[in-house]
Design an enzyme around this catalytic site. Structure first.
Site, mmCIF file in Angstrom:
data_model
loop_
_atom_site.group_PDB
_atom_site.id
_atom_site.type_symbol
_atom_site.label_atom_id
_atom_site.label_comp_id
_atom_site.label_asym_id
_atom_site.label_seq_id
_atom_site.Cartn_x
_atom_site.Cartn_y
_atom_site.Cartn_z
ATOM 1 N N GLU A 1 8.283 -0.616 13.599
ATOM 2 C CA GLU A 1 7.826 -1.339 12.416
ATOM 3 C C GLU A 1 6.535 -0.715 11.902
ATOM 4 O OE1 GLU A 1 7.052 -5.848 10.856
ATOM 5 O OE2 GLU A 1 7.400 -5.538 12.999
ATOM 6 N N ASP B 1 2.517 9.645 8.298
ATOM 7 C CA ASP B 1 2.651 8.511 7.409
ATOM 8 C C ASP B 1 2.031 8.943 6.096
ATOM 9 O OD1 ASP B 1 3.711 5.843 7.161
ATOM 10 O OD2 ASP B 1 1.672 5.239 6.717
ATOM 11 N N SER B 2 2.733 8.654 5.022
ATOM 12 C CA SER B 2 2.271 9.183 3.750
ATOM 13 C C SER B 2 2.530 8.180 2.653
ATOM 14 C CB SER B 2 2.992 10.501 3.457
ATOM 15 O OG SER B 2 4.383 10.320 3.546
ATOM 16 N N GLY C 1 10.864 10.785 -3.798
ATOM 17 C CA GLY C 1 9.880 9.715 -3.961
ATOM 18 C C GLY C 1 9.216 9.713 -5.339
ATOM 19 N N TYR C 2 7.889 9.718 -5.342
ATOM 20 C CA TYR C 2 7.124 9.630 -6.591
ATOM 21 C C TYR C 2 6.915 10.991 -7.270
ATOM 22 C CZ TYR C 2 6.070 4.934 -4.844
ATOM 23 O OH TYR C 2 6.178 3.647 -4.382
ATOM 24 N N HIS D 1 -0.085 17.267 0.006
ATOM 25 C CA HIS D 1 -0.797 16.482 1.018
ATOM 26 C C HIS D 1 -0.226 16.756 2.408
ATOM 27 C CE1 HIS D 1 2.707 14.656 -0.625
ATOM 28 N NE2 HIS D 1 2.688 13.593 0.161
#
Ligand code: IMP
Length: 205
Positions: A44, A73-74, A157-158, A184
């Site tokens: 989680e 984690d991004s 994604g974005y 990144h």
């Protein structure tokens, strides 16, 4: 021939696996992903920061496999939204998770916001846990602007709504090679590379 360390990439996201494999192509490790370890239960992602989530993911897979493990984690932080969507970037528009729905929600929230106030950054925190449990953490960022409509078909994604003024392109319009030099994720994982080169071959490799 020298034994190579097996390194487990703590993700089932094929887009991330593809990017990270390219970024780490010159490091002498055998990269495997969670797709090869279906018995490792999901974790989680309930941390308040990218750092907390990345550490949690890396430790989780290391505890289940004993292998040197690397997690990231991004997400996206938008200035005008006080850093949102942040750690909930993947599920910004709720379930079922959809990149299109996330982009639509983001563009709606920024409707009418002028270009100078559409600053944002992609953030990636990469965490390496050696097979002995030693940990290294590195953060990478990429700054840009949120567009007013999606453009481009690459990436994930974005990427279609994240504009890079220097390149005059959204990340989805960039060559994959270029994204892998400036992203990144590239910054965080490149900073991890010197530590990867120090890893001893894993006992289970
Ligand atoms: P994670 O799997 O918790 O790290 O979620 C990352 C989420 O942030 C993804 O589902 C995307 O929505 C977003 N994200 C992270 N990196 C990128 C990127 O390189 N391009 C576009 N979106 C990204």
């Amino acid at each position: 021939m020298a034994e190579r360390t097996k390194l487990l990439l703590a993700t089932r996201n094929e887009n991330k696996v593809r990017e990270i494999k390219r970024i780490l192509a010159d490091v002498p490790v055998d990269l495997v992903s969670l797709a090869d370890f279906p018995d490792v239960p999901p974790v989680e992602e309930d941390g308040a920061t990218f750092e907390e989530n990345a550490v949690k993911k890396a430790l989780h897979v290391w505890q289940h496999t004993g292998l040197a493990s690397i997690a990231d984690d991004s997400g996206l932080e938008v200035d005008a939204l006080d850093g949102a969507p942040g750690v909930i970037s993947a599920r910004f528009a709720g379930e079922p998770v959809s990149y299109e729905a996330n982009n639509e929600k983001l563009l709606k929230m920024l409707d009418g916001v002028p270009e100078e106030d559409r600053k944002a950054k992609f953030v990636c925190v990469a965490v390496l846990v050696s097979c002995k449990g030693k940990m290294v953490l590195q953060r990478g960022e990429l700054k840009g602007l949120i567009t007013d409509r999606p453009r481009g078909a690459g990436g994930f994604g974005y990427d279609p709504v994240f504009y890079l003024p220097r390149q005059k392109k959204t990340v989805a319009e960039l060559d994959a090679e270029i994204k892998n030099e400036i992203s990144h994720r590239a910054h965080a994982f490149t900073a991890i590379k010197p530590f990867l080169r120090l890893l001893a071959p894993s006992p289970k490799a």
